[in-house]
Design a protein around this motif. Sequence first.
Motif, mmCIF file in Angstrom:
data_model
loop_
_atom_site.group_PDB
_atom_site.id
_atom_site.type_symbol
_atom_site.label_atom_id
_atom_site.label_comp_id
_atom_site.label_asym_id
_atom_site.label_seq_id
_atom_site.Cartn_x
_atom_site.Cartn_y
_atom_site.Cartn_z
ATOM 1 N N GLN A 40 0.880 -1.267 -0.040
ATOM 2 C CA GLN A 40 -0.116 0.064 -0.020
ATOM 3 C C GLN A 40 0.730 1.085 -0.037
ATOM 4 O O GLN A 40 0.555 2.404 -0.716
ATOM 5 N N LYS A 41 2.004 1.180 0.672
ATOM 6 C CA LYS A 41 3.012 2.385 0.808
ATOM 7 C C LYS A 41 3.547 2.594 -0.720
ATOM 8 O O LYS A 41 3.694 3.749 -0.995
ATOM 9 N N GLN A 42 3.796 1.460 -1.419
ATOM 10 C CA GLN A 42 4.454 1.458 -2.620
ATOM 11 C C GLN A 42 3.253 2.371 -3.689
ATOM 12 O O GLN A 42 3.689 3.060 -4.272
ATOM 13 N N GLU A 43 2.124 1.943 -3.380
ATOM 14 C CA GLU A 43 1.033 2.269 -4.394
ATOM 15 C C GLU A 43 0.664 3.959 -4.052
ATOM 16 O O GLU A 43 0.468 4.669 -4.788
ATOM 17 N N ALA A 44 0.996 4.201 -2.716
ATOM 18 C CA ALA A 44 0.695 5.464 -2.117
ATOM 19 C C ALA A 44 1.719 6.441 -2.895
ATOM 20 O O ALA A 44 1.476 7.624 -3.165
ATOM 21 N N MET A 45 2.920 5.916 -2.745
ATOM 22 C CA MET A 45 4.095 6.783 -3.414
ATOM 23 C C MET A 45 4.190 6.754 -4.791
ATOM 24 O O MET A 45 4.265 7.962 -5.294
ATOM 25 N N ARG A 46 3.450 5.806 -5.451
ATOM 26 C CA ARG A 46 3.064 5.913 -6.960
ATOM 27 C C ARG A 46 2.193 6.926 -7.147
ATOM 28 O O ARG A 46 2.305 7.796 -8.434
ATOM 29 N N ARG A 47 1.201 6.973 -6.349
ATOM 30 C CA ARG A 47 0.140 7.886 -6.598
ATOM 31 C C ARG A 47 0.502 9.199 -6.371
ATOM 32 O O ARG A 47 0.063 10.283 -7.021
ATOM 33 N N ALA A 48 1.348 9.444 -5.322
ATOM 34 C CA ALA A 48 1.829 10.726 -5.284
ATOM 35 C C ALA A 48 2.735 11.454 -6.063
ATOM 36 O O ALA A 48 2.753 12.501 -6.475
ATOM 37 N N THR A 49 3.518 10.518 -6.645
ATOM 38 C CA THR A 49 4.615 10.810 -7.885
ATOM 39 C C THR A 49 3.644 11.473 -8.974
ATOM 40 O O THR A 49 3.651 12.225 -9.726
ATOM 41 N N VAL A 50 2.379 10.435 -9.223
ATOM 42 C CA VAL A 50 1.446 11.013 -10.569
ATOM 43 C C VAL A 50 0.968 12.324 -10.084
ATOM 44 O O VAL A 50 0.860 13.073 -11.177
ATOM 45 N N GLU A 51 0.593 12.449 -8.966
ATOM 46 C CA GLU A 51 -0.023 13.792 -8.380
ATOM 47 C C GLU A 51 0.741 14.889 -8.875
ATOM 48 O O GLU A 51 0.396 15.996 -9.164
ATOM 49 N N ARG A 52 2.153 14.541 -8.434
ATOM 50 C CA ARG A 52 3.228 15.577 -8.649
ATOM 51 C C ARG A 52 3.367 16.055 -9.773
ATOM 52 O O ARG A 52 3.404 17.374 -10.306
ATOM 53 N N GLU A 53 3.446 15.050 -10.768
ATOM 54 C CA GLU A 53 3.559 15.264 -12.157
ATOM 55 C C GLU A 53 2.447 16.042 -12.709
ATOM 56 O O GLU A 53 2.753 17.056 -13.694
ATOM 57 N N MET A 54 1.400 15.685 -12.248
ATOM 58 C CA MET A 54 -0.073 16.483 -12.900
ATOM 59 C C MET A 54 0.265 17.890 -12.226
ATOM 60 O O MET A 54 -0.242 18.846 -13.155
ATOM 61 N N GLU A 55 0.529 18.044 -10.884
ATOM 62 C CA GLU A 55 0.767 19.532 -10.447
ATOM 63 C C GLU A 55 2.066 20.374 -11.299
ATOM 64 O O GLU A 55 1.644 21.444 -11.612
ATOM 65 N N LEU A 56 2.829 19.718 -11.802
ATOM 66 C CA LEU A 56 3.966 20.369 -12.399
ATOM 67 C C LEU A 56 3.468 20.571 -14.014
ATOM 68 O O LEU A 56 3.722 21.847 -14.337
ATOM 69 N N ARG A 57 2.697 19.709 -14.307
ATOM 70 C CA ARG A 57 2.071 20.006 -15.801
ATOM 71 C C ARG A 57 1.158 21.202 -15.712
ATOM 72 O O ARG A 57 1.040 22.105 -16.537
ATOM 73 N N HIS A 58 0.469 21.205 -14.451
ATOM 74 C CA HIS A 58 -0.570 22.359 -14.363
ATOM 75 C C HIS A 58 0.109 23.663 -14.150
ATOM 76 O O HIS A 58 -0.275 24.606 -15.072
ATOM 77 N N LYS A 59 1.109 23.619 -13.515
ATOM 78 C CA LYS A 59 2.053 24.798 -13.380
ATOM 79 C C LYS A 59 2.501 25.376 -14.683
ATOM 80 O O LYS A 59 2.407 26.643 -14.899
#
Length: 617
Positions: A290-309
Amino acid sequence: MGDTNTGLALAYAKEQLFAEAVGARPAVPKVLVWVTDGGSSDPVGPPMQELKDLGVTVFIVSTGRGNLLELSDAASAPAEKHLHFVDVDDLHIITQELRGSILEAMQQLRAYEITSSSIHLAWPPLLTTNSGYYVLELVPSTKQGAVRHQQLPGNATNWTWAGLDPDTDYDVALVPESNERLLRPLHLRVHTLPGHAKDALSLAQMQEQTLQMEQQAKLKEYEAAVEQLKSEQIRVQAEERRKTLSEETRQHQARAQYQDKLARQRYEDQLKQQQLINEENLRKQEESVQKQEAMRRATVEREMELRHKNEMLRVEAEARARAKAERENADIIREQIRLKAAENRQTILESIRTAGALFGEGFRAFVTDWDKVTATVAGLTLLAVGVYSAKNATAVAGRHIEARLGKPSLVRETSRITVLEALRHPIQVSRRLLSRPQDALEGVVLSPSLEARVRDIAIATRNTKKNKSLYRNILMYGPPGTGKTLFAKKLALHSGMDYAIMTGGDVAPMGREGVTAMHKVFDWANTSRRGLLLFVDEADAFLRKRATEKISEDLRATLNAFLHRTGQHSSKFMLVLASNQPEQFDWAINDRIDEMVSFDLPRREERERLALEAGPV
């Protein structure tokens, strides 16, 4: 206590506690506290009066069915100060008051050894030889003017008045004259015995001797009973020793069986412990995944945030470039606007001249022909009548359709398409029908934990809609402005449902019409083909507790109608309640809630995301 020889007990107390023969000092304050729960089997009045004649202050505490008149006569005067009625379990209630009364009685002027011609007085030491003196006054109630005075030194604590009249009330006053502090006088009313008091006293003594002989006889009977009890006790002890040996044997057998049971239990506990260890290892592995899955989701969210910026920066740069170009070409643009305005003005003036000439010639030709004028007036009149009739008929039909197919009065906003809305805005309705389902969290900024939870709710709701199952009811609570209403709209659009928004504050003003309006809302919701998400904002305004809150009968009836329509889950509508104070809900409302979601105020990270999505100001 009740149903006992209380008279003998009082006589015993007099002889063993308050008599001078056993060491009682006349000048010392004497207090007797009698606790009773009923009546006595022998007379109480004579021995109680003898105690009072000795100067004993009598307090009575009744805990049962005692007679008020008898107890009032037995207690020292005044009865309301020396007589208390209280339950056995509540004795602590009068403890402080009784203690204060006893202390106060020990500080009062007292009379004892009262005869038909003399009174012996005693009082606590209030002065010393050097601090002052006492003035003792005696006033008979039958001769108010015959006052007797006696001055006593400061160390005096008792005095005997002799030569008094029999069967007479006397008011006694002790006035301390101190040269150090002010002391209040002590007062007492005393009644001397009648002339035949000596004969009555002798008779009472003979009765007392008879009672004492009876008491000694009872004492001997009691001693014989004690000896019999001792013999019975020896027999019982022998029987108990035999039972003890038998019990020890049984205990040894039970101890052996218990030790064997403990051994088997220890083995079973070891097996369970090993099983728990294995389950704990499996749980840790699942948590790691679950922690690995959470880290993957956090990475995806960070990429989306950078794209948005980056997208926001690109849009901002294009806007700045466009504004700069417009500022540089401002002169050219103003000249073009001026030329276009001049051409338009010239064209309009030419059109007005041409139209005026044509209209003037036509009007002159028209007014000169009376047949045309008459036909024109008749046609205009018929046209006006037709327009007026069509307008009224359209309004009546519209109101009828709105009443049958339109939204109820309690619904403030809805995404459900009505016939009138389709006729008024066909293009917008077509776009809504052809639009694809939106993401449930599009434009909604929440904390990561809350976002994960509401996303699970959105997925479950969409699957419920797809499988045509029963919808779950949700309660969203938290401060205003935290995104509850916005998420409810997005949840409906994401699940392919219509939404309807109503507020609890609109229910109370409707009065008796509230029940009918509530039934209309649910009847209207059940006609939805796509499923309806009914969002009730400020639900605590009319769904309050019926047992403790003071609500009107109309509002109570509306609440009962709401409970009736939401008693079972529905596949037609989903109930979503929003409140700032969920603790005020009625218990029946809480039974209808399947899941509660708390919307807290956004933290710093969520505020930064809100600012980025809002764009530059």
